[in-house]
Design a protein around this motif. Structure first.
Motif, PDB file in Angstrom:
ATOM      1  N   MET A 397       0.665  -1.386   0.245  1.00 38.86           N
ATOM      2  CA  MET A 397      -0.109  -0.038   0.115  1.00 38.86           C
ATOM      3  C   MET A 397       0.879   1.388   0.047  1.00 38.86           C
ATOM      4  SD  MET A 397      -3.129   0.379  -0.026  1.00 38.86           S
ATOM      5  CE  MET A 397      -4.230  -0.947   0.736  1.00 38.86           C
ATOM      6  N   ASP A 398       1.941   1.405   0.792  1.00 34.13           N
ATOM      7  CA  ASP A 398       2.894   2.406   0.799  1.00 34.13           C
ATOM      8  C   ASP A 398       3.550   2.683  -0.600  1.00 34.13           C
ATOM      9  OD1 ASP A 398       2.434   2.678   3.412  1.00 34.13           O
ATOM     10  OD2 ASP A 398       4.272   1.772   4.207  1.00 34.13           O
ATOM     11  N   HIS A 399       3.627   1.731  -1.372  1.00 33.09           N
ATOM     12  CA  HIS A 399       4.317   1.950  -2.768  1.00 33.09           C
ATOM     13  C   HIS A 399       3.264   2.713  -3.656  1.00 33.09           C
ATOM     14  CE1 HIS A 399       6.817  -1.479  -0.775  1.00 33.09           C
ATOM     15  NE2 HIS A 399       7.739  -0.296  -1.286  1.00 33.09           N
ATOM     16  N   TYR A 400       1.988   2.058  -3.422  1.00 34.07           N
ATOM     17  CA  TYR A 400       1.060   2.570  -4.068  1.00 34.07           C
ATOM     18  C   TYR A 400       0.657   4.102  -3.710  1.00 34.07           C
ATOM     19  CZ  TYR A 400      -0.083  -1.513  -6.537  1.00 34.07           C
ATOM     20  OH  TYR A 400      -0.101  -2.744  -7.420  1.00 34.07           O
ATOM     21  N   ALA A 401       1.058   4.575  -2.461  1.00 38.14           N
ATOM     22  CA  ALA A 401       0.526   5.904  -2.265  1.00 38.14           C
ATOM     23  C   ALA A 401       1.673   6.829  -2.622  1.00 38.14           C
ATOM     24  CB  ALA A 401       0.690   5.856  -0.819  1.00 38.14           C
ATOM     25  N   CYS A 402       2.802   6.095  -2.886  1.00 38.53           N
ATOM     26  CA  CYS A 402       4.132   6.901  -3.217  1.00 38.53           C
ATOM     27  C   CYS A 402       3.749   7.244  -4.772  1.00 38.53           C
ATOM     28  CB  CYS A 402       5.435   6.063  -3.383  1.00 38.53           C
ATOM     29  SG  CYS A 402       6.053   6.131  -1.441  1.00 38.53           S
ATOM     30  N   MET A 403       3.338   6.219  -5.523  1.00 37.44           N
ATOM     31  CA  MET A 403       3.102   6.430  -6.925  1.00 37.44           C
ATOM     32  C   MET A 403       1.887   7.666  -7.124  1.00 37.44           C
ATOM     33  SD  MET A 403       4.981   5.311  -9.111  1.00 37.44           S
ATOM     34  CE  MET A 403       4.203   6.159 -10.405  1.00 37.44           C
ATOM     35  N   VAL A 404       0.921   7.393  -6.218  1.00 38.08           N
ATOM     36  CA  VAL A 404      -0.209   8.703  -6.315  1.00 38.08           C
ATOM     37  C   VAL A 404       0.609  10.015  -6.055  1.00 38.08           C
ATOM     38  CG1 VAL A 404      -2.396   9.437  -5.012  1.00 38.08           C
ATOM     39  CG2 VAL A 404      -2.066   7.002  -5.627  1.00 38.08           C
ATOM     40  N   ASP A 405       1.373  10.008  -4.994  1.00 39.23           N
ATOM     41  CA  ASP A 405       2.321  11.271  -4.723  1.00 39.23           C
ATOM     42  C   ASP A 405       2.828  11.856  -6.045  1.00 39.23           C
ATOM     43  OD1 ASP A 405       2.521  13.300  -2.790  1.00 39.23           O
ATOM     44  OD2 ASP A 405       4.706  12.478  -2.699  1.00 39.23           O
ATOM     45  N   VAL A 406       3.640  10.842  -6.564  1.00 39.29           N
ATOM     46  CA  VAL A 406       4.415  11.078  -7.849  1.00 39.29           C
ATOM     47  C   VAL A 406       3.490  11.998  -8.841  1.00 39.29           C
ATOM     48  CG1 VAL A 406       5.519  10.118  -9.651  1.00 39.29           C
ATOM     49  CG2 VAL A 406       6.182   9.258  -7.749  1.00 39.29           C
ATOM     50  N   LEU A 430      -4.515   6.126   3.717  1.00 38.87           N
ATOM     51  CA  LEU A 430      -3.150   6.648   3.430  1.00 38.87           C
ATOM     52  C   LEU A 430      -3.272   6.979   1.743  1.00 38.87           C
ATOM     53  CD1 LEU A 430      -0.253   7.272   3.805  1.00 38.87           C
ATOM     54  CD2 LEU A 430       0.287   5.090   3.166  1.00 38.87           C
ATOM     55  N   VAL A 431      -3.572   6.118   0.736  1.00 38.97           N
ATOM     56  CA  VAL A 431      -3.764   6.589  -0.601  1.00 38.97           C
ATOM     57  C   VAL A 431      -4.440   7.592  -0.840  1.00 38.97           C
ATOM     58  CG1 VAL A 431      -4.201   5.557  -2.706  1.00 38.97           C
ATOM     59  CG2 VAL A 431      -3.063   4.185  -1.111  1.00 38.97           C
ATOM     60  N   TRP A 432      -5.756   7.486   0.040  1.00 39.19           N
ATOM     61  CA  TRP A 432      -6.506   8.684  -0.430  1.00 39.19           C
ATOM     62  C   TRP A 432      -5.972  10.008   0.350  1.00 39.19           C
ATOM     63  CZ3 TRP A 432      -9.879   8.195  -4.161  1.00 39.19           C
ATOM     64  CH2 TRP A 432     -10.456   6.819  -4.700  1.00 39.19           C
ATOM     65  N   ARG A 433      -5.633   9.826   1.358  1.00 39.68           N
ATOM     66  CA  ARG A 433      -5.263  11.027   1.900  1.00 39.68           C
ATOM     67  C   ARG A 433      -4.100  11.764   1.109  1.00 39.68           C
ATOM     68  NH1 ARG A 433      -3.405   9.005   6.435  1.00 39.68           N
ATOM     69  NH2 ARG A 433      -5.668   8.818   7.283  1.00 39.68           N
ATOM     70  N   THR A 434      -3.197  11.041   0.368  1.00 41.15           N
ATOM     71  CA  THR A 434      -2.217  11.385  -0.433  1.00 41.15           C
ATOM     72  C   THR A 434      -2.848  12.191  -1.743  1.00 41.15           C
ATOM     73  OG1 THR A 434      -0.825   9.465   0.146  1.00 41.15           O
ATOM     74  CG2 THR A 434      -0.171  10.737  -1.930  1.00 41.15           C
ATOM     75  N   LEU A 435      -3.763  11.534  -2.179  1.00 39.79           N
ATOM     76  CA  LEU A 435      -4.513  12.334  -3.314  1.00 39.79           C
ATOM     77  C   LEU A 435      -5.010  13.659  -2.740  1.00 39.79           C
ATOM     78  CD1 LEU A 435      -5.518  12.355  -6.288  1.00 39.79           C
ATOM     79  CD2 LEU A 435      -7.443  10.980  -5.175  1.00 39.79           C
ATOM     80  N   LEU A 436      -6.022  13.630  -1.582  1.00 43.21           N
ATOM     81  CA  LEU A 436      -6.531  14.755  -1.196  1.00 43.21           C
ATOM     82  C   LEU A 436      -5.388  15.796  -0.728  1.00 43.21           C
ATOM     83  CD1 LEU A 436      -8.563  16.218   0.269  1.00 43.21           C
ATOM     84  CD2 LEU A 436      -8.552  15.002   2.420  1.00 43.21           C
ATOM     85  N   SER A 437      -4.257  15.479  -0.233  1.00 39.30           N
ATOM     86  CA  SER A 437      -3.248  16.423  -0.104  1.00 39.30           C
ATOM     87  C   SER A 437      -2.949  17.061  -1.331  1.00 39.30           C
ATOM     88  CB  SER A 437      -2.089  16.001   0.638  1.00 39.30           C
ATOM     89  OG  SER A 437      -2.185  15.428   1.730  1.00 39.30           O
TER      90      SER A 437
END
Length: 616
Positions: A397-406, A430-437
């Motif tokens: 999940m952390d890696h997918y969150a990183c790609m969402v951040d990229v 975490l993933v959705w929070r990254t997109l929200l940011s």
């Protein structure tokens, strides 16, 4: 150590071979599901005889219930204290020849424990092997305690703590309190193995005061005792107490001494609060103690220096290492990535591969983070895809969150959303929070609202989602939506994490909040803030009032900007440090864009100013 030598009657087989559940016709599927639903409904409301009748009907129809149905039925027997019927269910479960999972086995332990048959519970527990989880350990310890086997309960508690150290955070503080009571009763709380286990358990659950009490209760403290408590203080960001204990060890006339773990814990504590001065003192002391060639210590030094903003010192330690492991490489790659040196981080990653060191999951988080900060989208995709293809690492999940951040940092918000929908598992908060940011940064209110809804669907009480959504509305001037969001937080009693910044001066950490006036030098700090505002405006600084998320006049917004904790910490650093000395400021949350711009201009003019961020 207390020894246990107990014979146990052998119950029916627990893990027999797989058998097919029923025929695969659609009629059977319908019949099976309807009967299973009826069984569970009867069990949930305590109609056990009707549930057993349904179970028998399913068996006669060659429709063997699955483990879910059996588990619900067992729990109902335990809840209603119908232990005889529970034994009947166990017998039928054994006859079904289903392969049991941890949930079913834990229910059986609880059944026999509360039914007074601790030997059967013990046999089931022993048969579980690596399937044991926290529920299993807790149930068996409680079983011993409820059946008057207090010494056995204490011994098993020690084993649980040791098992937890080996495989992760397997701790239960409430159970620990019960065990501590038994230990006190039998006069064992002063014994090292008992006390040290309690210290470790409480410390790992952020109950540092209880850990300290267990520590003080020990008659004779050893290095394990000190290390467990030092590690607890550093985990709880209390480096002062950790260093006080360290000084006690060094000044003690006893033969306790210190080891590599002590130094590693203290270095972690120094890094967590940005106390580079204390970290440098530790570096000198560990060199004197002869630990300079220890790989674990060198890795901790790299992490400490890079997290404290001194990337050059961290790189020097890395270069001086004779033997490096994947943690060494990952630590220095992470350091360069966090400080914005993305290309240098990626160069080091390639050097690591050339040296024959295989990356791990954490290494790839650092690499993807570097790509994100530098806007290297193609490079990010390449590394993400190479994880599994070239190194056999399945993205978490952390890696997918990183790609969402990229994607999100570079403004590709719709592509980030498409990527989330393509994930092989459900995206977590975490993933959705990254997109929200990212939506907050780029001002996409609609997509931001959708991301917030997805977070709150999983966790309605997530304060970060409410705060980010409120900030997004505020940045767009949608003050009614801001008030509505904040009112929702108040109704749910959700608290926003208070932003704070800190700076180390003279080996002491000084912490500041927004508009802070409590410092002894508050008057001098605010005088310096006025001078700072004048100087950076001459260099081209224009206050960005978009970062003031309150409905006030423009002039007042500018005043608010200069009350941010980062700028207050900077002003204190300017009046307290020699001009040639770098100023290192730390913050628990993301640094606001206006403060970042102001510090960038200050850095251009005179001193080096570093501001590593908590969530950046």
């Amino acid at each position: 150590m207390i020894s246990l030598s107990l014979t146990s009657p052998v119950p029916p087989a627990l893990t027999p071979n797989h058998h097919s559940r029923h025929k695969n016709s659609s009629a059977d599927n319908i019949s099976f599901e309807s009967l299973k639903t009826r069984l569970i409904r009867h069990a949930n409301v305590g109609h056990l005889q009707e549930a057993i009748s349904t179970l028998d009907l399913m068996s006669r129809s060659n429709l063997t219930p699955d483990l879910t149905a059996y588990s619900v039925l067992l729990k109902s027997c335990i809840r209603t204290r119908n232990f005889e019927l529970g034994r009947v269910v166990h017998s039928k479960l054994a006859d079904s020849r289903l392969e049991l999972d941890a949930v079913a086995l834990n229910s059986l332990i609880s059944l026999y424990s509360k039914g007074g048959d601790w030997r059967k519970a013990q046999h089931i527990f022993s048969s579980m092997g690596e399937m044991k989880d926290l529920v299993s350990w807790s149930a068996m310890i409680s079983c011993y305690a409820h059946n008057g086997l207090n010494l056995e309960a204490i011994q098993l508690f020690f084993e649980m703590v040791e098992f937890g150290e080996a495989c992760g955070n397997l701790f239960n503080p409430r159970l620990g309190e019960q065990i501590q009571g038994h230990a006190l009763k039998f006069g064992l709380a002063t014994v090292n193995c008992v006390g040290n286990s309690l210290i470790s358990m409480y410390a790992k659950n952020d109950r540092i005061e209880d850990a300290r009490k267990a520590f003080e209760f020990l008659f004779e403290k050893n290095l394990v005792s000190y290390n467990a408590l030092v590690d607890g203080y550093t985990r709880n960001l209390d480096s002062d107490e950790a260093f006080e204990l360290f000084n006690q060890i060094e000044s003690s006339s006893s033969s306790v001494g210190v080891d590599a773990f002590t130094f590693a814990s203290l270095l972690s504590g120094a890094a967590s609060v940005g106390a580079v001065g204390k970290g440098e003192q530790l570096h000198a002391r560990l060199l004197k103690a002869g630990f300079e060639s220890n790989v674990c210590i060198s890795n901790a030094l790299i992490s400490m220096y890079t997290r404290c903003g001194d990337i050059e010192a961290g790189f020097r330690v890395f270069n001086e290492m004779e033997d490096r492991n994947v943690i060494s490489w990952t630590s220095i790659i992470t350091g360069f990535a966090k400080h914005g040196y993305a290309k240098r981080a990626l160069q080091l990653f390639n050097q690591m591969l050339d040296s024959g060191i295989e990356p791990n999951e954490v290494t790839y988080i650092a690499v993807l983070s570097a790509c994100s900060h530098a806007g290297l989208i193609d490079e990010g995709w390449r590394h993400f895809e190479s994880m599994h293809k070239e190194h056999g690492i399945r993205p978490r999940m952390d890696h997918y969150a990183c790609m969402v951040d990229v994607l999100g940092r570079s403004g590709y918000l719709n592509k980030a959303l498409e990527f989330i929908h393509s994930m092989p598992f459900t995206a977590d908060a975490l993933v959705w929070r990254t997109l929200l940011s990212a939506c907050c940064v780029h001002g996409d209110t609609e997509l931001g609202k959708h991301a917030a809804e997805m977070i709150l669907e999983q966790d309605p009480n997530d304060p970060a989602a409410h705060v980010l959504l409120s900030n997004l509305y505020a940045s767009k001037g949608q003050w009614e939506d801001v008030m509505k969001t904040r009112k929702g937080m108040k109704e749910r009693s959700l608290l926003k994490e208070a932003g704070c910044s800190w700076i180390e001066i003279g080996n002491k950490v000084h912490k500041f909040h927004v508009g802070d006036t409590k410092h002894s030098k508050a008057s001098e700090i605010y005088d310096e803030l006025e001078r700072l505002a004048t100087r950076i405006k001459e260099l081209g600084y224009v206050p960005d009032t978009n970062f003031v998320l309150h409905e006030v006049e423009e002039e007042q917004k500018e005043q608010y900007l200069f009350q941010h904790s980062e700028k207050i910490a900077l002003a204190y650093g300017l009046i307290s440090s020699a001009e040639a000395k770098p100023i290192r400021i730390f913050k628990n949350l993301r640094v606001c864009g206006d403060c970042h711009a102001a510090m960038k201009l200050k850095r251009m003019k005179q001193q080096k100013v570093f501001c590593p961020v908590g969530n950046g």
